[in-house]
Design a protein around this motif. Structure first.
Motif, short mmCIF file in Angstrom:
data_model
loop_
_atom_site.label_atom_id
_atom_site.label_comp_id
_atom_site.label_asym_id
_atom_site.label_seq_id
_atom_site.Cartn_x
_atom_site.Cartn_y
_atom_site.Cartn_z
N SER A 343 0.81 -1.22 0.00
CA SER A 343 0.00 0.00 0.00
C SER A 343 0.84 1.27 0.00
N THR A 408 -15.13 2.01 -2.62
CA THR A 408 -13.90 2.67 -2.14
C THR A 408 -13.00 3.08 -3.29
N THR A 416 -3.90 5.64 -3.45
CA THR A 416 -4.34 5.93 -2.09
C THR A 416 -5.67 5.24 -1.78
N GLN A 417 -6.53 5.07 -2.79
CA GLN A 417 -7.78 4.36 -2.57
C GLN A 417 -7.52 2.87 -2.35
N ARG A 419 -4.86 1.76 -1.03
CA ARG A 419 -4.20 1.67 0.28
C ARG A 419 -5.22 1.44 1.39
N SER A 420 -6.35 2.12 1.33
CA SER A 420 -7.39 1.93 2.35
C SER A 420 -7.89 0.49 2.37
N LEU A 423 -4.94 -1.91 3.84
CA LEU A 423 -4.73 -1.74 5.27
C LEU A 423 -5.89 -2.34 6.07
N GLY A 424 -7.11 -2.17 5.59
CA GLY A 424 -8.25 -2.76 6.27
C GLY A 424 -8.19 -4.28 6.29
#
Length: 482
Positions: A343, A408, A416-417, A419-420, A423-424
Motif C-alpha cells: 500500500s 472505495t 491511495t484508494q 491503500r485503504s 490496510l483494512g
C-alpha cells in the motif's frame, strides 16, 4: 471356527482408487474455481476490446456494475453451503458433485449468449445461479475426502485436493488472458472450462463412488485399508447435533478465522487484474500473465507446505496443534505484512509491487494445511457440514468485498484508494488469526460421537455382555471382503 484377522498387508497400494478419487476432486475444484474467477480477466476484455481482440463485441459497464458481476457468484454460494454439507454428509457426495459440475459447465458455456441477449443484468442472474451450484462444491469435496482418506494420508491427500484452488485460479487468469487475445476471443474463456467440465462428469459418473464399499473398481486390499483407517466409521448416519456445533467455541473460532482469510484471498483473486490494469496500464495478455504469476508461486508453495507437514508429523513428531497454528499464522500474518508494504509503494515500483503480491498469495497456500483441514480434525463425521457453515461465512466475505472495493476504489489508478483497502484487510487478518492461535483446537469434539445418547441408553444388556461378539462381527466383515 472364527477368523480373527486378515493382516496380510500392512499398507495399501501406492496408487489406488482412493488416489483416483482425490484426482477427481482436484480436477473438480480446478474447473469450478476457473469458472468462478475467469470473469476477473474476461471483464477487462469485453469492456475494452482494444486490450484483447477487437473482432469481438465490447460492452460498456460502470465500476459498480463490474463489482456486481464479480460478486454475483458469491451471492449464490452463500445460500447453498450449509445445505450441501448436510446433504452430502447424509447421502454421499457423488451425485451432488455431478450435478454441481454439470450445472456450472452448462451455465459457463451460456455466459457469452446471456451477455449478448440480456446485457449485464441477465449475466448477473446467470452468474448468481452458477454461484448457487458452486457453493455446494467445497462441502462435498471434504465429505468425499473424509470417506476415502486414511488418517495417515490426510495432510497429503487433503493438500493435493485443495491445490485445485490454486490451479483453477491460474487457469482462470493466465488461460483466460491468452484465450481472450487469441482468434477465439473472450467468449472462449467460458467455453473451454465448460466443455472440460462436461467431460469430467462423464468420467466421474463411471469411476466415482461415495465410499470404498460402493466402488466397483477398488481392490480387496485397498478396500480393507480404506474401511479400517477411514476417519468416518461404518454404520448408520448420525443425527446432526446442530446446537452443539453452533455453540462449539473451537468451531466458532475456526469459522471466524476462515472468514478473515477469505477477505484477503477473494480480494486478491478478484482485484489483482483490476489493480494491475489501473496502476500499470498493461495490455490484457500481459495483465493476465502478471495476475497469474502470484498464483503459480502459490501452487508451488502449496506442495511445499504439504511435504513440510508430512515431514514434521512423520519424522519429527510435531504435535498437530503446533503444526496447524504455526503454519496458519505464517499463512495469515505474512499476507497482512505484504499488503501493508504494497500500500505504500510508488506507482513506478512494478517489481516491488509484484513481489508483495507474490509473497501474499504464496503464503496463503498454507491455510489448507493450517486451518482448512481443521474441519476434519474437529469432526470427521460432519466435516462437510462444518465446512459448509464456515464457507458460507467465507462466501459472504466474497460478496461484501467487491462491493466495498467498488465503493472505495472509484478510480483504479489512484493508489491511495487501494491503500485503504489493503490496510483494512491487514487488520482483519491479524485479528482473525490471533483468535485461532488462542482458542483453536485440533481434536475431535464430543459431539462428533457416532452414537447418540438414546442409542447408548437403550442398548440391551445382552448386547453389551459378550466380549467376543465384536470380534466375530468384524471377522465376518473382513472375510466377506475376500
Amino acid at each position: 471356527m472364527t477368523i480373527k484377522s486378515f493382516n496380510l498387508v500392512e499398507k495399501g497400494p501406492k496408487w489406488g482408487i482412493r488416489h483416483v478419487q482425490v484426482l477427481f476432486l482436484f480436477i473438480c475444484s480446478t474447473l469450478v474455481v476457473a469458472q468462478r474467477f475467469n470473469m476477473s480477466v474476461a471483464i477487462v476484455a469485453f469492456t475494452n476490446a482494444n486490450s484483447s481482440n477487437p473482432n469481438f463485441p465490447e460492452y460498456r459497464l460502470t465500476e459498480q456494475q463490474k463489482s456486481y458481476l464479480l460478486s454475483s457468484p458469491f451471492w449464490g454460494s452463500c445460500c447453498t453451503q450449509m445445505m450441501s454439507g448436510y446433504l452430502s454428509s447424509r447421502f454421499g457426495a457423488k451425485l451432488m458433485l455431478l450435478g454441481i459440475m454439470l450445472i456450472t459447465a452448462l451455465l459457463s458455456i451460456s455466459t457469452p449468449f446471456a451477455l449478448a441477449w440480456g446485457g449485464w443484468q441477465l449475466l448477473f442472474w446467470v452468474r448468481l445461479v452458477q454461484g448457487l451450484a458452486m457453493g455446494g462444491m467445497w462441502p462435498c469435496l471434504y465429505t468425499h475426502l473424509a470417506k476415502w482418506c486414511p488418517k495417515e494420508e490426510a495432510n497429503r491427500m487433503g493438500g493435493v485436493m485443495t491445490t485445485g484452488l490454486d490451479c483453477g485460479t491460474i487457469m482462470g487468469f493466465a488461460l483466460s488472458g491468452v484465450l481472450s487475445a487469441s482468434p477465439l476471443g473472450w467468449p472462449s474463456t467460458f467455453y473451454v472450462p465448460g466443455y472440460l467440465g462436461i467431460m469430467w462428469c462423464l468420467l466421474f459418473l463411471r469411476y466415482g463412488a461415495n465410499s470404498p464399499s460402493e466402488s466397483r473398481f477398488i481392490s480387496l486390499i485397498e478396500r480393507k485399508l480404506a474401511l479400517e483407517q477411514s476417519q468416518v466409521p461404518r454404520g448408520e448416519t448420525p443425527p446432526v447435533p446442530w446446537l452443539r456445533i453452533l455453540t462449539s467455541r473451537p468451531f466458532i473460532v475456526l469459522a471466524l478465522s476462515k472468514m478473515s482469510q477469505a477477505c484477503s484471498f477473494y480480494t486478491l483473486m478478484q482485484q489483482i487484474p483490476r489493480y494491475i490494469h489501473g496502476i500499470f496500464h498493461y495490455s490484457i495478455r500481459v495483465n493476465a500473465l502478471l495476475s497469474a504469476v502470484p498464483f503459480v508461486v502459490m501452487l508451488m508453495s502449496s506442495y511445499g507446505f504439504i511435504f513440510l507437514a508430512e515431514y514434521l508429523t512423520r519424522h519429527r513428531d510435531i504435535p498437530l496443534p503446533i503444526l496447524r497454528k504455526t503454519i496458519n499464522s505464517f499463512a495469515t500474518w505474512t499476507p497482512a505484512v505484504a499488503l501493508v508494504i504494497l500500500s505504500y509503494l510508488s506507482d513506478e515500483n512494478v517489481v516491488g509491487s509484484m513481489c508483495c503480491l507474490v509473497a501474499a498469495t504464496a503464503a496463503i497456500s498454507g491455510q489448507a494445511i493450517g486451518s482448512s483441514l481443521n474441519h476434519v480434525d474437529l469432526s470427521p463425521n460432519f466435516a462437510g457440514l462444518l465446512f459448509g457453515i464456515s464457507n458460507t461465512l467465507m462466501s459472504a466475505a466474497g460478496v461484501i468485498s467487491p462491493i466495498i472495493i467498488g465503493l472505495t476504489v472509484t478510480n483504479e489508478s489512484d493508489r491511495t484508494q487501494w491503500r485503504s483497502v489493503f490496510l483494512g484487510i491487514s487488520v482483519i487478518l491479524f485479528l482473525g488469526n490471533l483468535l485461532y492461535v488462542i482458542f483453536g483446537q485440533m481434536t475431535a469434539q464430543p459431539w462428533n460421537d457416532f452414537q447418540s445418547k438414546e442409542t447408548t441408553t437403550q442398548a440391551s444388556p445382552k448386547t453389551l455382555q459378550p466380549t467376543t461378539a465384536p470380534e466375530e462381527t468384524f471377522s465376518v466383515e473382513k472375510f466377506n471382503y475376500f
